[in-house]
Scaffold this motif. Structure first.
Motif, mmCIF file in Angstrom:
data_model
loop_
_atom_site.group_PDB
_atom_site.id
_atom_site.type_symbol
_atom_site.label_atom_id
_atom_site.label_comp_id
_atom_site.label_asym_id
_atom_site.label_seq_id
_atom_site.Cartn_x
_atom_site.Cartn_y
_atom_site.Cartn_z
ATOM 1 N N SER A 95 0.757 -1.252 0.125
ATOM 2 C CA SER A 95 -0.123 0.060 -0.072
ATOM 3 C C SER A 95 0.913 1.266 -0.045
ATOM 4 C CB SER A 95 -1.050 -0.025 1.249
ATOM 5 O OG SER A 95 -0.158 -0.048 2.412
ATOM 6 N N THR A 96 2.234 1.090 0.472
ATOM 7 C CA THR A 96 2.974 2.257 0.330
ATOM 8 C C THR A 96 4.228 2.274 -0.589
ATOM 9 O OG1 THR A 96 4.326 1.375 2.229
ATOM 10 C CG2 THR A 96 2.279 2.877 2.815
ATOM 11 N N LEU A 97 4.456 1.193 -1.409
ATOM 12 C CA LEU A 97 5.676 0.848 -1.858
ATOM 13 C C LEU A 97 5.263 0.583 -3.439
ATOM 14 C CD1 LEU A 97 8.918 0.795 -2.017
ATOM 15 C CD2 LEU A 97 8.431 -1.754 -1.685
ATOM 16 N N THR A 98 5.749 1.283 -4.208
ATOM 17 C CA THR A 98 5.733 1.236 -5.719
ATOM 18 C C THR A 98 6.940 1.152 -6.705
ATOM 19 O OG1 THR A 98 3.491 2.259 -5.508
ATOM 20 C CG2 THR A 98 4.428 2.221 -7.783
ATOM 21 N N VAL A 99 6.998 0.528 -7.446
ATOM 22 C CA VAL A 99 8.135 0.425 -8.423
ATOM 23 C C VAL A 99 7.910 0.718 -9.754
ATOM 24 C CG1 VAL A 99 9.609 -1.018 -6.968
ATOM 25 C CG2 VAL A 99 8.376 -2.219 -8.748
ATOM 26 N N GLY A 100 8.439 1.121 -10.656
ATOM 27 C CA GLY A 100 8.142 1.299 -12.048
ATOM 28 C C GLY A 100 9.341 1.617 -12.903
ATOM 29 N N ALA A 101 9.154 1.513 -14.352
ATOM 30 C CA ALA A 101 10.054 1.738 -15.151
ATOM 31 C C ALA A 101 9.670 2.227 -16.665
ATOM 32 C CB ALA A 101 10.996 0.341 -15.528
ATOM 33 N N ASN A 102 10.350 3.165 -17.451
ATOM 34 C CA ASN A 102 9.909 3.625 -18.571
ATOM 35 C C ASN A 102 10.909 3.531 -19.643
ATOM 36 O OD1 ASN A 102 6.978 4.842 -17.635
ATOM 37 N ND2 ASN A 102 8.374 5.926 -16.156
ATOM 38 N N SER A 103 10.725 3.140 -20.743
ATOM 39 C CA SER A 103 11.520 3.483 -21.872
ATOM 40 C C SER A 103 10.923 3.802 -23.054
ATOM 41 C CB SER A 103 12.202 1.777 -22.208
ATOM 42 O OG SER A 103 11.220 1.088 -22.640
ATOM 43 N N GLY A 104 12.078 4.281 -24.027
ATOM 44 C CA GLY A 104 11.440 5.144 -24.935
ATOM 45 C C GLY A 104 12.330 5.165 -26.186
ATOM 46 N N ILE A 105 12.139 4.972 -27.403
ATOM 47 C CA ILE A 105 12.919 5.439 -28.401
ATOM 48 C C ILE A 105 12.676 6.470 -29.560
ATOM 49 C CG2 ILE A 105 12.222 3.432 -29.664
ATOM 50 C CD1 ILE A 105 14.829 3.046 -30.987
ATOM 51 N N ASP A 106 13.353 7.423 -29.972
ATOM 52 C CA ASP A 106 13.038 8.433 -30.894
ATOM 53 C C ASP A 106 14.151 8.394 -32.295
ATOM 54 O OD1 ASP A 106 10.958 9.780 -30.053
ATOM 55 O OD2 ASP A 106 12.293 10.447 -28.580
ATOM 56 N N TYR A 107 13.884 7.378 -33.193
ATOM 57 C CA TYR A 107 14.825 7.016 -34.106
ATOM 58 C C TYR A 107 14.579 8.069 -35.341
ATOM 59 C CZ TYR A 107 16.876 4.376 -38.035
ATOM 60 O OH TYR A 107 17.688 3.879 -39.045
ATOM 61 N N GLY A 108 15.814 8.599 -35.733
ATOM 62 C CA GLY A 108 15.862 9.382 -36.776
ATOM 63 C C GLY A 108 16.917 9.318 -37.657
ATOM 64 N N VAL A 109 17.288 9.933 -38.933
ATOM 65 C CA VAL A 109 18.450 9.847 -39.777
ATOM 66 C C VAL A 109 19.759 10.498 -38.834
ATOM 67 C CG1 VAL A 109 19.362 10.176 -41.922
ATOM 68 C CG2 VAL A 109 16.863 9.556 -41.629
ATOM 69 N N SER A 110 19.334 11.593 -38.644
ATOM 70 C CA SER A 110 20.637 12.516 -37.891
ATOM 71 C C SER A 110 21.046 11.910 -36.630
ATOM 72 C CB SER A 110 20.213 14.000 -37.998
ATOM 73 O OG SER A 110 19.267 14.295 -37.054
ATOM 74 N N ASN A 111 20.099 11.333 -35.751
ATOM 75 C CA ASN A 111 20.219 10.997 -34.584
ATOM 76 C C ASN A 111 19.173 9.953 -33.881
ATOM 77 O OD1 ASN A 111 21.705 10.812 -31.555
ATOM 78 N ND2 ASN A 111 20.008 12.185 -31.206
ATOM 79 N N THR A 112 19.399 9.068 -33.054
ATOM 80 C CA THR A 112 18.586 8.165 -32.583
ATOM 81 C C THR A 112 18.847 8.335 -31.053
ATOM 82 O OG1 THR A 112 18.348 6.518 -34.474
ATOM 83 C CG2 THR A 112 17.744 5.724 -32.200
ATOM 84 N N ASN A 113 17.636 8.642 -30.359
ATOM 85 C CA ASN A 113 17.848 9.033 -28.688
ATOM 86 C C ASN A 113 17.063 7.666 -28.172
ATOM 87 O OD1 ASN A 113 15.927 9.796 -26.262
ATOM 88 N ND2 ASN A 113 18.005 11.163 -26.301
ATOM 89 N N TYR A 114 18.079 6.806 -27.374
ATOM 90 C CA TYR A 114 17.472 5.820 -26.381
ATOM 91 C C TYR A 114 17.238 6.468 -24.915
ATOM 92 C CZ TYR A 114 18.826 3.185 -30.211
ATOM 93 O OH TYR A 114 19.124 2.451 -31.728
ATOM 94 N N SER A 115 16.266 6.194 -24.142
ATOM 95 C CA SER A 115 16.033 6.605 -22.828
ATOM 96 C C SER A 115 15.435 5.385 -22.164
ATOM 97 C CB SER A 115 15.303 7.862 -22.793
ATOM 98 O OG SER A 115 13.877 7.649 -23.119
ATOM 99 N N ILE A 116 15.872 5.187 -20.682
ATOM 100 C CA ILE A 116 15.191 4.340 -20.085
ATOM 101 C C ILE A 116 15.551 4.774 -18.611
ATOM 102 C CG2 ILE A 116 17.482 2.714 -19.731
ATOM 103 C CD1 ILE A 116 15.274 0.267 -19.332
ATOM 104 N N ASP A 117 14.241 4.661 -17.518
ATOM 105 C CA ASP A 117 14.238 5.100 -16.280
ATOM 106 C C ASP A 117 13.600 4.124 -15.504
ATOM 107 O OD1 ASP A 117 11.680 6.331 -15.581
ATOM 108 O OD2 ASP A 117 12.193 6.953 -17.558
ATOM 109 N N GLY A 118 13.872 4.072 -14.308
ATOM 110 C CA GLY A 118 13.304 3.416 -13.207
ATOM 111 C C GLY A 118 13.173 4.020 -11.741
ATOM 112 N N TYR A 119 12.244 3.737 -11.162
ATOM 113 C CA TYR A 119 12.207 4.318 -9.879
ATOM 114 C C TYR A 119 11.516 3.479 -8.699
ATOM 115 C CZ TYR A 119 7.056 4.726 -11.397
ATOM 116 O OH TYR A 119 6.041 4.381 -11.795
#
Length: 250
Positions: A184-208
Motif C-alpha cells: 500500500s506504500t511501496l511502488t516500483v516502475g520503469a519507462n523506456s522510449g526511442i526516437d529513431y531518426g536519420v541524424s540521431n537516435t535517442n534511447y532512454s530508460i528510467d526506473g524508480y
C-alpha cells in the motif's frame, strides 16, 4: 520554447459530463479529475562530466471519460556557467491521450528539451501514434505504443564540428511504461522510449522506487539513462541522472 506553440491547445481541457437517474432522482457523476505532483531533491549526474546538484519536477494531469492530458516540467540544475561544473537542463512535456476503448488509445506527445552544455542545446519533438494498455489494474500497469513523429534539434554554438547546426527529421517513436504496486506504500516502475531518426537516435530508460512516508509525502529514488547515437566529439554518448527526492502528490 517557441516550438511549444504547436501544442494543440484545444485538447488541453476536453470535458465530458453526464447525469443518470435512479428512482427518478438525478445523480451527477464525476467525469473529470485533476491530480498532480511536485518533486524536489538532490541529483547525481554523469554526462560528459560528473556533478552533484539539485533537481525539481512538477506535473499536472486532467482526466475525463475519454481524454487525458498530462503536463510535466523537470529540471536538473547546477548554479554555474562553467561546463565542467555540472548540468543545466530542463524539459517540458505535454502528453495527450484519447481512449478508443478500455485498452486502445491514440496519443500526441509534445516535448521540448533545453540543455546548456551537452550536444543539443534545443530539441523539440512532436510524436503521435497508437497505444495499448496490456495490463491496467489497481496494482499492475503495462502500456506500450508507437508511431511517427518530427524532431527539430539545434547544436551548441561552440560545437567543434557543427556549431549551431539545425536538423529537422521525420522520426519513428516507441515507448513502454510499467508500474507495480508492491504494498500500500511501496511502488516500483520503469519507462523506456526511442526516437529513431536519420541524424540521431535517442534511447532512454528510467526506473524508480517510490515509498509513501506520511500522508501525500513520499520518498522517491529514480535513475534515468539517455543515449544519443550522434554527439559532438568532445561529448559523451551517455547521460545518467540519479536522484533522491521528496514528492508531494495532490
Amino acid at each position: 520554447m517557441k516550438a511549444l506553440l504547436l501544442i494543440p491547445i484545444t485538447t488541453l481541457f476536453c470535458h465530458a459530463a453526464y447525469a443518470t437517474h435512479i428512482n427518478n432522482q438525478p445523480i451527477e457523476e464525476k467525469s473529470s479529475d485533476f491530480n498532480g505532483s511536485a518533486k524536489l531533491g538532490f541529483i547525481y549526474a554523469k554526462t560528459t562530466n560528473t556533478s552533484m546538484s539539485m533537481n525539481s519536477a512538477a506535473s499536472l494531469k486532467h482526466t475525463t471519460i475519454d481524454w487525458s492530458n498530462k503536463l510535466k516540467f523537470s529540471s536538473y540544475y547546477t548554479d554555474s556557467t562553467k561546463e565542467e561544473d555540472g548540468v543545466n537542463k530542463y524539459s517540458v512535456v505535454l502528453d495527450t491521450r484519447y481512449m478508443i476503448n478500455s485498452h486502445k488509445f491514440t496519443y500526441l506527445r509534445n516535448e521540448y528539451n533545453h540543455n546548456q552544455f551537452e550536444t543539443y542545446r534545443h530539441e523539440y519533438i512532436i510524436a503521435t501514434g497508437l497505444g495499448y494498455k496490456v495490463y491496467d489494474t489497481k496494482t499492475t500497469k503495462l502500456t506500450v505504443g508507437g508511431g511517427p513523429g518530427f524532431r527539430y534539434s539545434k547544436r551548441q554554438l561552440n560545437d567543434p564540428e557543427h556549431p549551431n547546426q539545425i536538423e529537422r527529421n521525420i522520426i519513428a517513436n516507441a515507448f513502454l511504461n510499467a508500474e507495480k504496486k508492491i504494498t500500500s506504500t511501496l511502488t516500483v516502475g520503469a519507462n523506456s522510449g526511442i526516437d529513431y531518426g536519420v541524424s540521431n537516435t535517442n534511447y532512454s530508460i528510467d526506473g524508480y522506487i517510490k515509498n509513501k512516508l506520511i500522508g501525500d509525502i513520499s520518498l522517491l529514488l529514480d535513475s534515468q539513462y539517455i543515449y544519443n547515437t550522434e554527439v559532438s566529439s568532445d561529448k559523451s554518448h551517455s547521460e545518467i541522472y540519479s536522484t533522491v527526492s521528496l514528492t508531494y502528490d495532490f
